[in-house]
Every structure is written in structure tokens, then in C-alpha cells.
Design a protein around this motif. Structure first.
Motif, PDB file in Angstrom:
ATOM      1  N   THR A  13       0.900  -1.398   0.130  1.00 48.15           N
ATOM      2  CA  THR A  13      -0.127   0.074   0.004  1.00 48.15           C
ATOM      3  C   THR A  13       0.906   1.195  -0.138  1.00 48.15           C
ATOM      4  O   THR A  13       0.578   2.380  -0.778  1.00 48.15           O
ATOM      5  CB  THR A  13      -0.852  -0.036   1.168  1.00 48.15           C
ATOM      6  OG1 THR A  13      -1.621  -1.225   1.223  1.00 48.15           O
ATOM      7  CG2 THR A  13      -1.790   1.161   1.357  1.00 48.15           C
ATOM      8  N   THR A  17       0.713   4.094  -2.930  1.00 49.96           N
ATOM      9  CA  THR A  17       0.846   5.428  -2.712  1.00 49.96           C
ATOM     10  C   THR A  17       1.638   6.205  -3.113  1.00 49.96           C
ATOM     11  O   THR A  17       1.433   7.385  -3.714  1.00 49.96           O
ATOM     12  CB  THR A  17       0.380   5.565  -1.061  1.00 49.96           C
ATOM     13  OG1 THR A  17      -0.689   4.816  -0.805  1.00 49.96           O
ATOM     14  CG2 THR A  17      -0.026   7.023  -0.618  1.00 49.96           C
ATOM     15  N   LYS A  57       0.847   0.721  12.648  1.00 50.73           N
ATOM     16  CA  LYS A  57      -0.040   1.834  13.039  1.00 50.73           C
ATOM     17  C   LYS A  57       0.872   2.952  12.558  1.00 50.73           C
ATOM     18  O   LYS A  57       0.324   3.952  11.654  1.00 50.73           O
ATOM     19  CB  LYS A  57      -0.208   2.018  14.470  1.00 50.73           C
ATOM     20  CG  LYS A  57      -0.970   3.212  14.721  1.00 50.73           C
ATOM     21  CD  LYS A  57      -2.727   3.248  14.298  1.00 50.73           C
ATOM     22  CE  LYS A  57      -3.178   4.703  14.783  1.00 50.73           C
ATOM     23  NZ  LYS A  57      -3.683   5.370  13.880  1.00 50.73           N
ATOM     24  N   SER A  60       0.600   3.034   8.678  1.00 51.74           N
ATOM     25  CA  SER A  60      -0.801   3.138   8.232  1.00 51.74           C
ATOM     26  C   SER A  60      -1.033   4.860   8.246  1.00 51.74           C
ATOM     27  O   SER A  60      -1.550   5.466   7.451  1.00 51.74           O
ATOM     28  CB  SER A  60      -1.908   2.587   9.118  1.00 51.74           C
ATOM     29  OG  SER A  60      -1.606   1.147   8.879  1.00 51.74           O
ATOM     30  N   ASP A  61      -0.398   5.521   9.474  1.00 49.85           N
ATOM     31  CA  ASP A  61      -0.666   7.017   9.322  1.00 49.85           C
ATOM     32  C   ASP A  61       0.154   7.598   8.457  1.00 49.85           C
ATOM     33  O   ASP A  61      -0.152   8.596   7.904  1.00 49.85           O
ATOM     34  CB  ASP A  61      -0.214   7.394  10.804  1.00 49.85           C
ATOM     35  CG  ASP A  61      -1.028   6.989  11.989  1.00 49.85           C
ATOM     36  OD1 ASP A  61      -2.279   6.466  11.653  1.00 49.85           O
ATOM     37  OD2 ASP A  61      -0.812   6.885  13.010  1.00 49.85           O
ATOM     38  N   GLU A  63       0.949   6.446   5.411  1.00 49.03           N
ATOM     39  CA  GLU A  63       0.300   6.300   4.118  1.00 49.03           C
ATOM     40  C   GLU A  63      -0.912   7.135   4.057  1.00 49.03           C
ATOM     41  O   GLU A  63      -1.082   7.790   2.970  1.00 49.03           O
ATOM     42  CB  GLU A  63       0.045   5.015   4.013  1.00 49.03           C
ATOM     43  CG  GLU A  63      -0.939   4.387   2.588  1.00 49.03           C
ATOM     44  CD  GLU A  63      -2.142   4.858   2.452  1.00 49.03           C
ATOM     45  OE1 GLU A  63      -2.502   5.038   1.189  1.00 49.03           O
ATOM     46  OE2 GLU A  63      -2.847   4.896   3.377  1.00 49.03           O
ATOM     47  N   LEU A  64      -1.598   7.507   5.284  1.00 50.97           N
ATOM     48  CA  LEU A  64      -2.774   8.184   4.873  1.00 50.97           C
ATOM     49  C   LEU A  64      -2.163   9.794   4.978  1.00 50.97           C
ATOM     50  O   LEU A  64      -3.031  10.533   4.126  1.00 50.97           O
ATOM     51  CB  LEU A  64      -3.646   8.120   6.489  1.00 50.97           C
ATOM     52  CG  LEU A  64      -4.930   9.134   6.580  1.00 50.97           C
ATOM     53  CD1 LEU A  64      -6.008   8.698   5.519  1.00 50.97           C
ATOM     54  CD2 LEU A  64      -5.364   9.017   7.985  1.00 50.97           C
ATOM     55  N   LEU A  65      -1.149  10.185   5.583  1.00 48.74           N
ATOM     56  CA  LEU A  65      -0.661  11.601   5.369  1.00 48.74           C
ATOM     57  C   LEU A  65      -0.338  11.936   4.078  1.00 48.74           C
ATOM     58  O   LEU A  65      -0.668  12.918   3.513  1.00 48.74           O
ATOM     59  CB  LEU A  65       0.340  11.788   6.463  1.00 48.74           C
ATOM     60  CG  LEU A  65       0.973  13.015   6.650  1.00 48.74           C
ATOM     61  CD1 LEU A  65       0.007  14.001   7.062  1.00 48.74           C
ATOM     62  CD2 LEU A  65       2.426  13.164   7.279  1.00 48.74           C
ATOM     63  N   ARG A  67      -1.339  10.214   1.137  1.00 50.99           N
ATOM     64  CA  ARG A  67      -2.409  10.261   0.538  1.00 50.99           C
ATOM     65  C   ARG A  67      -3.349  11.512   0.504  1.00 50.99           C
ATOM     66  O   ARG A  67      -3.883  12.047  -0.508  1.00 50.99           O
ATOM     67  CB  ARG A  67      -3.346   9.093   0.598  1.00 50.99           C
ATOM     68  CG  ARG A  67      -4.409   8.685  -0.359  1.00 50.99           C
ATOM     69  CD  ARG A  67      -4.840   7.350  -0.161  1.00 50.99           C
ATOM     70  NE  ARG A  67      -4.846   6.766   1.127  1.00 50.99           N
ATOM     71  CZ  ARG A  67      -5.905   7.002   1.991  1.00 50.99           C
ATOM     72  NH1 ARG A  67      -6.900   7.624   1.898  1.00 50.99           N
ATOM     73  NH2 ARG A  67      -5.778   6.287   3.186  1.00 50.99           N
ATOM     74  N   THR A  68      -3.478  12.156   1.783  1.00 51.93           N
ATOM     75  CA  THR A  68      -4.343  13.150   1.850  1.00 51.93           C
ATOM     76  C   THR A  68      -3.732  14.452   1.931  1.00 51.93           C
ATOM     77  O   THR A  68      -4.362  15.599   1.845  1.00 51.93           O
ATOM     78  CB  THR A  68      -5.207  12.815   3.196  1.00 51.93           C
ATOM     79  OG1 THR A  68      -4.353  12.942   4.350  1.00 51.93           O
ATOM     80  CG2 THR A  68      -6.045  11.721   2.952  1.00 51.93           C
ATOM     81  N   SER A  69      -2.460  14.773   2.220  1.00 46.34           N
ATOM     82  CA  SER A  69      -1.848  15.956   2.491  1.00 46.34           C
ATOM     83  C   SER A  69      -0.773  16.302   1.605  1.00 46.34           C
ATOM     84  O   SER A  69      -0.472  17.663   1.445  1.00 46.34           O
ATOM     85  CB  SER A  69      -1.108  15.960   3.870  1.00 46.34           C
ATOM     86  OG  SER A  69      -2.229  15.662   4.769  1.00 46.34           O
ATOM     87  N   GLU A  88      -8.213  13.289  -5.694  1.00 42.55           N
ATOM     88  CA  GLU A  88      -8.666  12.853  -4.277  1.00 42.55           C
ATOM     89  C   GLU A  88      -8.621  14.180  -3.536  1.00 42.55           C
ATOM     90  O   GLU A  88      -9.169  14.027  -2.194  1.00 42.55           O
ATOM     91  CB  GLU A  88      -7.851  11.714  -3.905  1.00 42.55           C
ATOM     92  CG  GLU A  88      -7.727  10.673  -4.847  1.00 42.55           C
ATOM     93  CD  GLU A  88      -6.542  10.694  -5.767  1.00 42.55           C
ATOM     94  OE1 GLU A  88      -5.430  10.591  -5.363  1.00 42.55           O
ATOM     95  OE2 GLU A  88      -7.055  10.518  -7.110  1.00 42.55           O
TER      96      GLU A  88
END
Length: 104
Positions: A13, A17, A57, A60-61, A63-65, A67-69, A88
Motif C-alpha cells: 500500500t 501510494t 499503525k 498506516s498513518d 500512508e494516510l498523510l 495520500r491526503t496531504s 482525491e
């Protein structure tokens, strides 16, 4: 899902990303690839389930950062950057109102 499967899924993932976030930027793609691989290799011998969950964890954080920032910027002139947001990242904005209502 076992921890080994979760770790492998997170690894894949993060690389997917990375490819989306740093698309067309070979230097950033390579740097991110090296960093992801280094982090996973440095924790390869970890055996504590609690520590592994903590590392999952954190990954995953991250990856989220990513993807979104993260927004790509391209140098167009000496002092100019052109921002290239991914679809996105674009969200619906609240429409502007010329005549706001008064709260009572």
C-alpha cells in the motif's frame, strides 16, 4: 489476518501510494522507495507483536498523510511553483454567499 500479512499489505500500500503521490517525479519516487524499503528492512527482525502493531499503525498513518496531504509542485520559473493537486485532494467547498444571514 496475521501480522505478516498485515505488514506485507502495508508495504504494498505504501508503494502504491508513493507511485500515485509522486507521479512523474522520478527523484521523489526513488527517494520514497528507498525510505520505505529502509524502514521495513531496519525492523525486519522485530518479534514483539506489540511493537509490530505499533509499527503497522505508524506506517498506516504515514500512508494516510501522504495520500491526503501531499501536493506536487513543479518549478515553472525562477520563483514560481505550479501546484498539481490530485483529484482525491480536491473537495467540495462551501459556496460563497454575498448576503450572509444574521444570527439572532
Amino acid at each position: 489476518m496475521g501480522q505478516a500479512a498485515k505488514v506485507l499489505q502495508l508495504f504494498k500500500t505504501l508503494h502504491r501510494t508513493r507511485q500515485q503521490v509522486f507521479k512523474n517525479d522520478t527523484r521523489a519516487l526513488e527517494a520514497a522507495r528507498i525510505k520505505i524499503n529502509e524502514e521495513f528492512k531496519s525492523n525486519k527482525s522485530e518479534t514483539s507483536p506489540k511493537k509490530i502493531e505499533e509499527l503497522i499503525k505508524i506506517g498506516s498513518d504515514v500512508e494516510l498523510l501522504l495520500r491526503t496531504s501531499v501536493v506536487q509542485g513543479i518549478h515553472t520559473d525562477h520563483n514560481t511553483l505550479k501546484l498539481v493537486p490530485r483529484k482525491e485532494l480536491l473537495i467540495e467547498n462551501v459556496p460563497y454567499c454575498d448576503a450572509p444571514t444574521q444570527k439572532k
